[in-house]
Structure formats: structure tokens, C-alpha cells
Design a protein around this motif. Structure first.
Motif, PDB file in Angstrom:
ATOM      1  N   MET A 146      41.485  45.185  47.601  1.00 42.92           N
ATOM      2  CA  MET A 146      40.870  44.031  46.942  1.00 42.92           C
ATOM      3  C   MET A 146      39.366  44.220  46.787  1.00 42.92           C
ATOM      4  O   MET A 146      38.779  43.882  45.758  1.00 42.92           O
ATOM      5  CB  MET A 146      41.176  42.760  47.745  1.00 42.92           C
ATOM      6  CG  MET A 146      42.649  42.367  47.738  1.00 42.92           C
ATOM      7  SD  MET A 146      43.054  41.104  48.980  1.00 42.92           S
ATOM      8  CE  MET A 146      42.267  39.672  48.251  1.00 42.92           C
ATOM      9  N   ARG A 147      38.734  44.786  47.822  1.00 39.91           N
ATOM     10  CA  ARG A 147      37.289  45.040  47.759  1.00 39.91           C
ATOM     11  C   ARG A 147      36.980  46.065  46.679  1.00 39.91           C
ATOM     12  O   ARG A 147      35.999  45.916  45.931  1.00 39.91           O
ATOM     13  CB  ARG A 147      36.808  45.545  49.125  1.00 39.91           C
ATOM     14  CG  ARG A 147      35.287  45.648  49.225  1.00 39.91           C
ATOM     15  CD  ARG A 147      34.674  44.278  49.386  1.00 39.91           C
ATOM     16  NE  ARG A 147      33.224  44.339  49.480  1.00 39.91           N
ATOM     17  CZ  ARG A 147      32.394  44.184  48.458  1.00 39.91           C
ATOM     18  NH1 ARG A 147      32.866  43.968  47.243  1.00 39.91           N
ATOM     19  NH2 ARG A 147      31.086  44.242  48.631  1.00 39.91           N
ATOM     20  N   ALA A 148      37.818  47.110  46.589  1.00 39.41           N
ATOM     21  CA  ALA A 148      37.609  48.138  45.568  1.00 39.41           C
ATOM     22  C   ALA A 148      37.784  47.578  44.159  1.00 39.41           C
ATOM     23  O   ALA A 148      37.172  48.067  43.201  1.00 39.41           O
ATOM     24  CB  ALA A 148      38.583  49.296  45.797  1.00 39.41           C
ATOM     25  N   ALA A 149      38.638  46.547  44.042  1.00 36.08           N
ATOM     26  CA  ALA A 149      38.865  45.925  42.735  1.00 36.08           C
ATOM     27  C   ALA A 149      37.762  44.945  42.358  1.00 36.08           C
ATOM     28  O   ALA A 149      37.792  44.371  41.267  1.00 36.08           O
ATOM     29  CB  ALA A 149      40.211  45.207  42.732  1.00 36.08           C
ATOM     30  N   GLY A 150      36.789  44.742  43.247  1.00 34.62           N
ATOM     31  CA  GLY A 150      35.647  43.895  42.923  1.00 34.62           C
ATOM     32  C   GLY A 150      35.689  42.498  43.497  1.00 34.62           C
ATOM     33  O   GLY A 150      34.790  41.691  43.221  1.00 34.62           O
ATOM     34  N   THR A 151      36.707  42.178  44.293  1.00 31.41           N
ATOM     35  CA  THR A 151      36.763  40.847  44.908  1.00 31.41           C
ATOM     36  C   THR A 151      35.679  40.713  45.965  1.00 31.41           C
ATOM     37  O   THR A 151      35.435  41.635  46.745  1.00 31.41           O
ATOM     38  CB  THR A 151      38.147  40.627  45.562  1.00 31.41           C
ATOM     39  OG1 THR A 151      39.167  40.862  44.605  1.00 31.41           O
ATOM     40  CG2 THR A 151      38.273  39.206  46.081  1.00 31.41           C
ATOM     41  N   LYS A 152      35.023  39.579  46.010  1.00 33.17           N
ATOM     42  CA  LYS A 152      33.948  39.362  46.972  1.00 33.17           C
ATOM     43  C   LYS A 152      34.493  39.338  48.394  1.00 33.17           C
ATOM     44  O   LYS A 152      35.587  38.838  48.651  1.00 33.17           O
ATOM     45  CB  LYS A 152      33.229  38.043  46.678  1.00 33.17           C
ATOM     46  CG  LYS A 152      32.448  38.051  45.365  1.00 33.17           C
ATOM     47  CD  LYS A 152      31.737  36.718  45.167  1.00 33.17           C
ATOM     48  CE  LYS A 152      30.933  36.721  43.870  1.00 33.17           C
ATOM     49  NZ  LYS A 152      30.234  35.425  43.646  1.00 33.17           N
ATOM     50  N   SER A 153      33.694  39.867  49.323  1.00 37.30           N
ATOM     51  CA  SER A 153      34.112  39.923  50.727  1.00 37.30           C
ATOM     52  C   SER A 153      34.428  38.538  51.265  1.00 37.30           C
ATOM     53  O   SER A 153      35.412  38.353  51.995  1.00 37.30           O
ATOM     54  CB  SER A 153      33.016  40.572  51.572  1.00 37.30           C
ATOM     55  OG  SER A 153      32.787  41.896  51.166  1.00 37.30           O
ATOM     56  N   ARG A 154      33.605  37.547  50.910  1.00 33.67           N
ATOM     57  CA  ARG A 154      33.824  36.185  51.408  1.00 33.67           C
ATOM     58  C   ARG A 154      35.160  35.638  50.929  1.00 33.67           C
ATOM     59  O   ARG A 154      35.886  34.975  51.680  1.00 33.67           O
ATOM     60  CB  ARG A 154      32.684  35.280  50.932  1.00 33.67           C
ATOM     61  CG  ARG A 154      32.778  33.853  51.443  1.00 33.67           C
ATOM     62  CD  ARG A 154      31.547  33.062  51.066  1.00 33.67           C
ATOM     63  NE  ARG A 154      31.358  32.994  49.618  1.00 33.67           N
ATOM     64  CZ  ARG A 154      30.331  32.410  49.027  1.00 33.67           C
ATOM     65  NH1 ARG A 154      29.371  31.869  49.759  1.00 33.67           N
ATOM     66  NH2 ARG A 154      30.236  32.390  47.713  1.00 33.67           N
ATOM     67  N   THR A 155      35.508  35.935  49.675  1.00 32.94           N
ATOM     68  CA  THR A 155      36.786  35.472  49.118  1.00 32.94           C
ATOM     69  C   THR A 155      37.960  36.127  49.839  1.00 32.94           C
ATOM     70  O   THR A 155      38.977  35.479  50.123  1.00 32.94           O
ATOM     71  CB  THR A 155      36.850  35.782  47.614  1.00 32.94           C
ATOM     72  OG1 THR A 155      35.747  35.150  46.962  1.00 32.94           O
ATOM     73  CG2 THR A 155      38.157  35.284  47.017  1.00 32.94           C
ATOM     74  N   ILE A 156      37.819  37.405  50.128  1.00 31.67           N
ATOM     75  CA  ILE A 156      38.885  38.134  50.826  1.00 31.67           C
ATOM     76  C   ILE A 156      39.115  37.548  52.218  1.00 31.67           C
ATOM     77  O   ILE A 156      40.262  37.249  52.601  1.00 31.67           O
ATOM     78  CB  ILE A 156      38.527  39.633  50.934  1.00 31.67           C
ATOM     79  CG1 ILE A 156      38.459  40.268  49.547  1.00 31.67           C
ATOM     80  CG2 ILE A 156      39.557  40.366  51.804  1.00 31.67           C
ATOM     81  CD1 ILE A 156      37.896  41.680  49.551  1.00 31.67           C
ATOM     82  N   ILE A 157      38.046  37.370  52.971  1.00 30.44           N
ATOM     83  CA  ILE A 157      38.158  36.841  54.332  1.00 30.44           C
ATOM     84  C   ILE A 157      38.729  35.422  54.308  1.00 30.44           C
ATOM     85  O   ILE A 157      39.594  35.064  55.128  1.00 30.44           O
ATOM     86  CB  ILE A 157      36.794  36.857  55.039  1.00 30.44           C
ATOM     87  CG1 ILE A 157      36.266  38.288  55.166  1.00 30.44           C
ATOM     88  CG2 ILE A 157      36.911  36.205  56.414  1.00 30.44           C
ATOM     89  CD1 ILE A 157      37.133  39.198  55.982  1.00 30.44           C
ATOM     90  N   LEU A 158      38.274  34.605  53.365  1.00 30.73           N
ATOM     91  CA  LEU A 158      38.767  33.233  53.268  1.00 30.73           C
ATOM     92  C   LEU A 158      40.259  33.215  52.958  1.00 30.73           C
ATOM     93  O   LEU A 158      41.030  32.458  53.571  1.00 30.73           O
ATOM     94  CB  LEU A 158      37.996  32.471  52.189  1.00 30.73           C
ATOM     95  CG  LEU A 158      38.463  31.029  51.922  1.00 30.73           C
ATOM     96  CD1 LEU A 158      38.325  30.185  53.188  1.00 30.73           C
ATOM     97  CD2 LEU A 158      37.674  30.413  50.770  1.00 30.73           C
ATOM     98  N   GLY A 159      40.680  34.049  52.020  1.00 27.98           N
ATOM     99  CA  GLY A 159      42.100  34.091  51.659  1.00 27.98           C
ATOM    100  C   GLY A 159      42.978  34.474  52.828  1.00 27.98           C
ATOM    101  O   GLY A 159      44.003  33.836  53.102  1.00 27.98           O
ATOM    102  N   TRP A 160      42.563  35.518  53.560  1.00 25.81           N
ATOM    103  CA  TRP A 160      43.368  35.945  54.703  1.00 25.81           C
ATOM    104  C   TRP A 160      43.310  34.955  55.859  1.00 25.81           C
ATOM    105  O   TRP A 160      44.268  34.831  56.628  1.00 25.81           O
ATOM    106  CB  TRP A 160      42.921  37.334  55.163  1.00 25.81           C
ATOM    107  CG  TRP A 160      43.433  38.408  54.246  1.00 25.81           C
ATOM    108  CD1 TRP A 160      42.745  39.028  53.243  1.00 25.81           C
ATOM    109  CD2 TRP A 160      44.753  38.941  54.211  1.00 25.81           C
ATOM    110  NE1 TRP A 160      43.567  39.917  52.593  1.00 25.81           N
ATOM    111  CE2 TRP A 160      44.798  39.882  53.175  1.00 25.81           C
ATOM    112  CE3 TRP A 160      45.897  38.713  54.963  1.00 25.81           C
ATOM    113  CZ2 TRP A 160      45.949  40.601  52.866  1.00 25.81           C
ATOM    114  CZ3 TRP A 160      47.051  39.425  54.662  1.00 25.81           C
ATOM    115  CH2 TRP A 160      47.070  40.358  53.622  1.00 25.81           C
ATOM    116  N   THR A 161      42.206  34.243  55.983  1.00 24.54           N
ATOM    117  CA  THR A 161      42.120  33.204  57.006  1.00 24.54           C
ATOM    118  C   THR A 161      43.104  32.082  56.715  1.00 24.54           C
ATOM    119  O   THR A 161      43.759  31.557  57.630  1.00 24.54           O
ATOM    120  CB  THR A 161      40.686  32.643  57.084  1.00 24.54           C
ATOM    121  OG1 THR A 161      39.772  33.704  57.410  1.00 24.54           O
ATOM    122  CG2 THR A 161      40.585  31.554  58.141  1.00 24.54           C
TER     123      THR A 161
END
Length: 235
Positions: A146-161
Motif C-alpha cells: 500500500m505504501r509503494a502504491a502511494g497510500t499515506k502512512s497515516r491512512t494505512i495505520i488508521l485502516g489497520w487499526t
């Protein structure tokens, strides 16, 4: 109920930990495959000694068999829905399929933790370890993609949380429903979780571990099985 929430949160926390690790750096593919193989072996042990065996003892063969069939079908069709949205790899979508896949895997696993607590058996350390370990490579790999695809780190962490929170609440849900309905429901849910996990293991987790780590994945799976079986016996 509070203990169910605490143990459920502990098991699901590895989703957030893995996502954070995936955001921070890119991990060796072989290492992820080895951890995935270890988690697969641990889950196979949990299916054998924690879910099916205890379900049979609690409710007999028929509820467990019906639960197995229902869980297998539910995971199969749910997973097909995930694939239609872009699959479990981050290359085809903006991350939602990854979150849905983790949700699909995690809910039945964690509901069983709550069932064990409601039955007065305490938390299954073997199942807890299996869930915690198997979550890590999935969330690490997914967050990296997801990070490699350009998704913001905050969005990734929030989604998994959010996914971790839902999985933790599934432990509470299993506790409440089991306490209300009793042993026959417990046997059916044990079977449901076992069926869902077996389909997931054969169709996704084991092939992915082998693809990433090669033959070492098999050795890691046996080690994971042995560790989880030993923990189950000690408990």
C-alpha cells in the motif's frame, strides 16, 4: 467480558504492529514467507486441538460438521468478493481488499478466543500465539504494498487499526453469544472457525508462504505446529 476485550485486543494488536513495520521499511520476502509458514503451522495445530476437538467435546459431531461446512462456504464466497475488488495484493487496488481480507480471516479466529473464555476454559495460549504470529506477515506485506502504491502512512495505520478493533470486538461477540446460547452454539462456532481457517490456509496462506520462502516454508510450518501443539498440551 473485559477479559475477552483485553485478550482480543492483544491478539489483534499484531495487525497494527505489522502495518507499522511495513510502513517503516521494506522487509525481506523470504523472511515474511517463513513467518507466514510458522503461523500457518500454528493455526493448523489450533484447528486440530483447539477448535475441532473442543467443539466435538462440547456439542458432538453434527453441530461441528455443520459449522465446518458453513465456515468453509462463508470464507470461500467472501474471499471471492475480495478478489473481485482487486485481490489481496496491493498492486490492483487502493488497499480496501487487503483490509477486507484481514477482516475475513480475523473475525472467526478471534471469536473462538471469546468462546473459550465464556466456557470457563480461559484463553487458549496456543490459539493466541497462532493468531498473533499469522497476522504479522499479512499486515507487513500489505502495508508495504500500500505504501509503494502511494497510500499515506497515516491512512494505512488508521485502516489497520480499525480492522484490529473489529477483530478485538469479535472476541467479545464470541464471549457474549456463547454465554447466552451454550454448548451447542459453541460447537457450531468452533466448527465454523475451523472451516473458514482451513479454506484460508489451503487456498491463500500456505501457497503464499511457499511462494515467498520456498521449501523452508514447510519446515517453518512444522515448527509452528509443534510450538502451538506444545503450548496447547501445557495449557
Amino acid at each position: 467480558m473485559l477479559s475477552a476485550l483485553v485478550w482480543g485486543a492483544l491478539a489483534a494488536s499484531s495487525l497494527v504492529i505489522g502495518a507499522a513495520l511495513g510502513v517503516v521499511r521494506r522487509w525481506n520476502t523470504r523472511l515474511i514467507g517463513v513467518v507466514l509458514g510458522f503461523g500457518a503451522g500454528a493455526l493448523i495445530s489450533s484447528v486440530s486441538f483447539e477448535l475441532v476437538q473442543e467443539g466435538l467435546a462440547a456439542a458432538g459431531g453434527l453441530p461441528v460438521a455443520l459449522g465446518l461446512a458453513a465456515g468453509a462456504l462463508a470464507f470461500f464466497f467472501g474471499d471471492r468478493g475480495v478478489e473481485r475488488l482487486g485481490g489481496r495484493s496491493g498492486a490492483k487496488a487502493a488497499g480496501m481488499p487487503l483490509l477486507l481480507g484481514a477482516f475475513l480471516d480475523g473475525v472467526p479466529e478471534q471469536a473462538v478466543l471469546g468462546i473459550g473464555l465464556a466456557a470457563g476454559e480461559g484463553v487458549s495460549i496456543a490459539l493466541l500465539v497462532a493468531i498473533f504470529v499469522s497476522n504479522l506477515p499479512e499486515s507487513i506485506g500489505s502495508a508495504t504494498d500500500m505504501r509503494a502504491a502511494g497510500t499515506k502512512s497515516r491512512t494505512i495505520i488508521l485502516g489497520w487499526t480499525l480492522v484490529a478493533a473489529v477483530c478485538a470486538l469479535s472476541t467479545v461477540g464470541g464471549y457474549v453469544l456463547s454465554a447466552l446460547v451454550g454448548d451447542r452454539f459453541t460447537g457450531g462456532i468452533d466448527g465454523f472457525a475451523a472451516g473458514a481457517l482451513l479454506v484460508m490456509l489451503v487456498s491463500a496462506m500456505i501457497p503464499e508462504a511457499t511462494r515467498k520462502a520456498g521449501n523452508i516454508a514447510g519446515l517453518a510450518a512444522v515448527l509452528g505446529f509443534a510450538v502451538a501443539a506444545g503450548l496447547s498440551a501445557v495449557a
